[in-house]
Design a protein around this motif. Structure first.
Motif, PDB file in Angstrom:
ATOM      1  N   SER A  19       0.833  -1.208   0.000  1.00 40.49           N
ATOM      2  CA  SER A  19       0.000   0.000   0.000  1.00 40.49           C
ATOM      3  C   SER A  19       0.866   1.256   0.000  1.00 40.49           C
ATOM      4  O   SER A  19       0.570   2.232  -0.706  1.00 40.49           O
ATOM      5  N   LYS A  20       1.950   1.221   0.783  1.00 42.91           N
ATOM      6  CA  LYS A  20       2.785   2.413   0.906  1.00 42.91           C
ATOM      7  C   LYS A  20       3.436   2.764  -0.424  1.00 42.91           C
ATOM      8  O   LYS A  20       3.381   3.906  -0.876  1.00 42.91           O
ATOM      9  N   ARG A  21       4.069   1.775  -1.081  1.00 39.32           N
ATOM     10  CA  ARG A  21       4.757   2.112  -2.337  1.00 39.32           C
ATOM     11  C   ARG A  21       3.777   2.384  -3.474  1.00 39.32           C
ATOM     12  O   ARG A  21       4.091   3.116  -4.408  1.00 39.32           O
ATOM     13  N   SER A  22       2.555   1.823  -3.385  1.00 35.00           N
ATOM     14  CA  SER A  22       1.547   2.076  -4.413  1.00 35.00           C
ATOM     15  C   SER A  22       0.814   3.393  -4.171  1.00 35.00           C
ATOM     16  O   SER A  22       0.024   3.821  -5.020  1.00 35.00           O
ATOM     17  N   GLY A  23       1.051   4.012  -2.998  1.00 35.18           N
ATOM     18  CA  GLY A  23       0.314   5.216  -2.666  1.00 35.18           C
ATOM     19  C   GLY A  23      -1.161   4.943  -2.492  1.00 35.18           C
ATOM     20  O   GLY A  23      -2.022   5.763  -2.839  1.00 35.18           O
ATOM     21  N   LEU A  24      -1.480   3.761  -1.949  1.00 36.51           N
ATOM     22  CA  LEU A  24      -2.856   3.310  -1.894  1.00 36.51           C
ATOM     23  C   LEU A  24      -3.490   3.661  -0.552  1.00 36.51           C
ATOM     24  O   LEU A  24      -2.978   3.300   0.508  1.00 36.51           O
ATOM     25  N   ASN A  25      -4.610   4.360  -0.600  1.00 39.57           N
ATOM     26  CA  ASN A  25      -5.376   4.701   0.593  1.00 39.57           C
ATOM     27  C   ASN A  25      -6.427   3.617   0.806  1.00 39.57           C
ATOM     28  O   ASN A  25      -7.442   3.590   0.111  1.00 39.57           O
ATOM     29  N   GLU A  26      -6.174   2.715   1.755  1.00 39.47           N
ATOM     30  CA  GLU A  26      -7.070   1.581   1.940  1.00 39.47           C
ATOM     31  C   GLU A  26      -8.440   2.006   2.451  1.00 39.47           C
ATOM     32  O   GLU A  26      -9.451   1.344   2.156  1.00 39.47           O
ATOM     33  N   ALA A  27      -8.517   3.080   3.212  1.00 37.80           N
ATOM     34  CA  ALA A  27      -9.823   3.570   3.671  1.00 37.80           C
ATOM     35  C   ALA A  27     -10.681   3.984   2.484  1.00 37.80           C
ATOM     36  O   ALA A  27     -11.895   3.747   2.455  1.00 37.80           O
ATOM     37  N   CYS A  28     -10.052   4.568   1.493  1.00 40.96           N
ATOM     38  CA  CYS A  28     -10.762   4.952   0.263  1.00 40.96           C
ATOM     39  C   CYS A  28     -11.259   3.709  -0.472  1.00 40.96           C
ATOM     40  O   CYS A  28     -12.406   3.658  -0.934  1.00 40.96           O
ATOM     41  N   VAL A  29     -10.396   2.692  -0.579  1.00 34.16           N
ATOM     42  CA  VAL A  29     -10.789   1.452  -1.254  1.00 34.16           C
ATOM     43  C   VAL A  29     -11.957   0.809  -0.520  1.00 34.16           C
ATOM     44  O   VAL A  29     -12.936   0.357  -1.133  1.00 34.16           O
ATOM     45  N   ARG A  30     -11.881   0.785   0.800  1.00 32.93           N
ATOM     46  CA  ARG A  30     -12.926   0.160   1.604  1.00 32.93           C
ATOM     47  C   ARG A  30     -14.267   0.863   1.408  1.00 32.93           C
ATOM     48  O   ARG A  30     -15.315   0.225   1.294  1.00 32.93           O
ATOM     49  N   GLN A  31     -14.238   2.188   1.342  1.00 34.46           N
ATOM     50  CA  GLN A  31     -15.468   2.953   1.150  1.00 34.46           C
ATOM     51  C   GLN A  31     -16.072   2.678  -0.218  1.00 34.46           C
ATOM     52  O   GLN A  31     -17.279   2.449  -0.356  1.00 34.46           O
ATOM     53  N   ARG A  32     -15.227   2.668  -1.250  1.00 36.72           N
ATOM     54  CA  ARG A  32     -15.724   2.396  -2.601  1.00 36.72           C
ATOM     55  C   ARG A  32     -16.246   0.967  -2.724  1.00 36.72           C
ATOM     56  O   ARG A  32     -17.233   0.707  -3.414  1.00 36.72           O
ATOM     57  N   ALA A  33     -15.588   0.027  -2.049  1.00 34.61           N
ATOM     58  CA  ALA A  33     -15.985  -1.376  -2.126  1.00 34.61           C
ATOM     59  C   ALA A  33     -17.397  -1.590  -1.604  1.00 34.61           C
ATOM     60  O   ALA A  33     -18.102  -2.498  -2.053  1.00 34.61           O
ATOM     61  N   GLN A  34     -17.821  -0.786  -0.649  1.00 39.84           N
ATOM     62  CA  GLN A  34     -19.164  -0.921  -0.104  1.00 39.84           C
ATOM     63  C   GLN A  34     -20.200  -0.111  -0.867  1.00 39.84           C
ATOM     64  O   GLN A  34     -21.370  -0.481  -0.923  1.00 39.84           O
ATOM     65  N   ALA A  35     -19.774   0.983  -1.484  1.00 41.44           N
ATOM     66  CA  ALA A  35     -20.734   1.923  -2.056  1.00 41.44           C
ATOM     67  C   ALA A  35     -20.945   1.777  -3.558  1.00 41.44           C
ATOM     68  O   ALA A  35     -22.000   2.163  -4.070  1.00 41.44           O
ATOM     69  N   GLU A  36     -19.972   1.220  -4.273  1.00 37.91           N
ATOM     70  CA  GLU A  36     -20.041   1.239  -5.731  1.00 37.91           C
ATOM     71  C   GLU A  36     -20.103  -0.179  -6.311  1.00 37.91           C
ATOM     72  O   GLU A  36     -19.552  -1.113  -5.729  1.00 37.91           O
ATOM     73  N   PRO A  37     -20.751  -0.329  -7.472  1.00 42.44           N
ATOM     74  CA  PRO A  37     -20.803  -1.645  -8.124  1.00 42.44           C
ATOM     75  C   PRO A  37     -19.515  -1.922  -8.907  1.00 42.44           C
ATOM     76  O   PRO A  37     -18.924  -1.003  -9.486  1.00 42.44           O
ATOM     77  N   PHE A  38     -19.117  -3.185  -8.919  1.00 41.60           N
ATOM     78  CA  PHE A  38     -17.945  -3.616  -9.686  1.00 41.60           C
ATOM     79  C   PHE A  38     -18.325  -4.878 -10.458  1.00 41.60           C
ATOM     80  O   PHE A  38     -19.396  -5.448 -10.276  1.00 41.60           O
TER      81      PHE A  38
END
Length: 565
Positions: A511-530
């Motif tokens: 996550s650190k080297r990818s610059g990935l905000n896991e809280a953002c991913v978690r929010q999108r995972a619950q709110a948006e369709p994939f």
């Protein structure tokens, strides 16, 4: 000498010990077969065509007469082309057995024999096929194929001079076509509406359905075999992060089998079928749609740059996959299979089969439990740790998962938590509750597999950047509306066959080297369709591979790289 008392123009019999014969023309046998299949194999088609019509209306009976004539005419035309005095008995025997098998599984599991389903059937390996065999199936075949075949053995075909035989056949075929056209014209408006609104009905016309579908699959395979797969992503190259990397990166992609979101504990199912994952910092995606309802469609589709949103089967199966694009950029790619192969997406790439690896205590009768995939994770971590310089590896694990109907064979006894569980290959001999219990136990075992993978990736510590991406290929019907298993045409398949679980996990270093905000991913995972359409582009982003094929809007993680900084 010929018996002068027998008129070769009419059906007759010969008497005597063991000498009974029925002398008939080929055309008469064809008509008999058509009438037999009308009564024994096309009840679902006729009832489906008339289910919205009232029987007290004269138009309903007119429609029934037209449909009956159409069924007979269609099969008479098909058999009129296939059968002659030389092919009559062997080919009729094959068709009788094929039709008996088709009707058994159509009635038993409410499957539809379209080209997609037939492709899935033809790709089924011996061990999968063996689980579909049962005593009820044998009795059905003996009744609807064995008895007619015994009668067919007593048939003596009347020989005619070739010119007469050809003329007779041409007249017969013309008669079948005229009958079919007359039936269509007699009920054109309701028939046109029916075929437009219920396209799946055409695949309940038996045996025309599986004959057409087999021909379609074979023709497609021949076209595919005639040309090599088209290369894609020729511009693929490592992204800028590769040059800055201080650690190797390992991405484990688990392609699940027949896991449906409706029974997934992390997605709100009443039972906790994912207890190990629930204790881990995984990200569960709540609304995920598969590309198909069977493995033959879904697996090639999810590894293609354009999946369900612009589905083109010939294009998808005629091109290289995501894995070839990754390999072209320098990513190490390995496919490890515990099922029936990669459906072409790993052609030419390093591939292992769990049955060949034969992990101790996990394989029996040509099948292995999914924990047999774990040694490949250990090997991948060892390769990463021993690498001379940082690189990227994508390890794809193809599960046996919840492959039905023998759900009880997919997990060891320690996971038989929900009881009583169905322990029969024939689901019709179990209650719906027993079927659900066995299915949920198999999901518990998938949860254990994923939890074990995460534990191994966590143990790699800061020395290796690791990530897990799990998604099932399609869902499953467990008896709802008397539908079992999977593979219905996408347009009419219930949501339980199309809604699938998807889970991700990332190490801190990833996550650190990818610059990935896991809280953002978690929010999108619950709110948006994939959907499966996101896999291709998300993996490119996770592996940091650049290519013009990449579409940022279909990278599930792209909006969360650098988010919140």
């Amino acid at each position: 000498m010929e018996n002068p008392s027998i008129d070769p123009k009419t059906p007759s019999t010969q008497s005597g010990p063991g000498a009974w014969r029925l002398q008939v023309s080929v055309e008469l046998v064809i008509v008999a077969l058509c009438l037999f299949w009308l009564l024994s194999a096309n009840g679902a088609f006729l009832s489906g065509a008339l289910k919205t019509r009232a029987w007290n209306e004269p138009g309903t009976w007119a429609m029934l007469a037209a449909m009956v004539g159409l069924v007979v005419a269609l099969h008479a035309a098909i058999l009129g082309v296939l059968l002659n005095r030389w092919t009559l008995k062997p080919l009729s025997a094959v068709l009788l057995v094929g039709t008996a098998l088709a009707t058994f599984y159509m009635q038993r599991y409410s499957v539809v024999l379209d080209p997609s389903m037939l492709r899935n059937v033809l790709r089924t390996d011996f061990h999968e096929a063996r689980e579909l065999l049962s005593w009820p199936m044998l009795l059905h075949v003996l009744l609807y194929a064995g008895l007619p075949m015994l009668l067919l053995l007593r048939v003596q075909v009347i020989h005619k001079p070739l010119p007469r035989a050809v003329l007779r056949r041409v007249v017969f075929l013309i008669g079948a076509v005229v009958l079919g056209v007359a039936c269509v014209l007699a009920a054109f408006q309701p028939l046109a509406s029916l075929m437009r609104n219920q396209k799946e009905l055409r695949y309940q016309l038996t045996p025309a359905n599986y004959l057409y579908s087999v021909g379609s699959v074979v023709a497609g395979d021949l076209r595919g075999a005639a040309r090599p797969r088209e290369p894609i992503g020729l511009d693929a190259k490592p992204g800028p992060g590769w040059a800055q990397a201080e650690r190797p990166r390992l991405i484990v992609l688990v392609v699940g089998e027949t896991a449906r979101a409706a029974n997934w504990g992390l997605s709100g199912y009443a039972r906790q079928t994912t207890p190990e994952l629930a204790k881990l910092p995984v990200i569960n995606f709540a609304q995920v749609t598969s590309c198909g309802t069977n493995t033959e469609v879904s697996v090639p589709c999810m590894f293609a740059p354009v999946g369900r949103r612009d589905y083109d089967e010939s294009r998808i199966k005629g091109q290289e996959s995501l894995l070839h694009v990754l390999a072209r950029a320098g990513v190490q790619v390995r496919w490890v299979d515990n099922q029936s192969g990669c459906k072409g997406v790993c052609d030419g790439l390093p591939t292992d089969f769990v049955t060949s690896l034969n992990p101790p205590g996990l394989c029996a009768d040509g099948r292995c439990l999914d924990e047999g995939l774990l040694p490949s994770v250990d090997s991948a971590l060892q390769r990463a740790a021993a690498a001379q310089k940082p690189g990227v590896e994508v390890l794809v694990l193809h599960q046996l998962g919840n492959h039905g109907p023998a759900y009880f064979r997919r997990y060891p006894p320690a996971f038989a938590r929900f009881t009583p569980a169905c322990r029969d290959d024939d689901l019709q001999r179990c209650s719906l509750e027993e079927i659900r219990n066995a299915y949920d136990n198999a999901l518990l075992y998938t949860d254990h597999l994923l939890g074990s993978i995460v534990a191994r990736l966590q143990a790699a510590g800061p020395q290796i950047e690791t990530a897990l991406y799990y998604v099932s290929d399609h869902g499953e019907s467990l008896g709802e509306n008397r539908i079992f298993l999977h593979g219905l045409p996408y347009a009419i398949a219930p949501d339980v066959q199309k809604r699938v679980p998807m889970v991700m996990w990332f190490s801190d270093t990833f996550s650190k080297r990818s610059g990935l905000n896991e809280a953002c991913v978690r929010q999108r995972a619950q709110a948006e369709p994939f959907s499966h359409d996101h896999l291709f582009h998300t993996l490119l982003g996770m592996a940091d591979v650049q290519t013009a094929l990449y579409e940022r809007e279909f990278d599930a993680l792209a909006p969360c790289r650098g988010a919140g900084k």
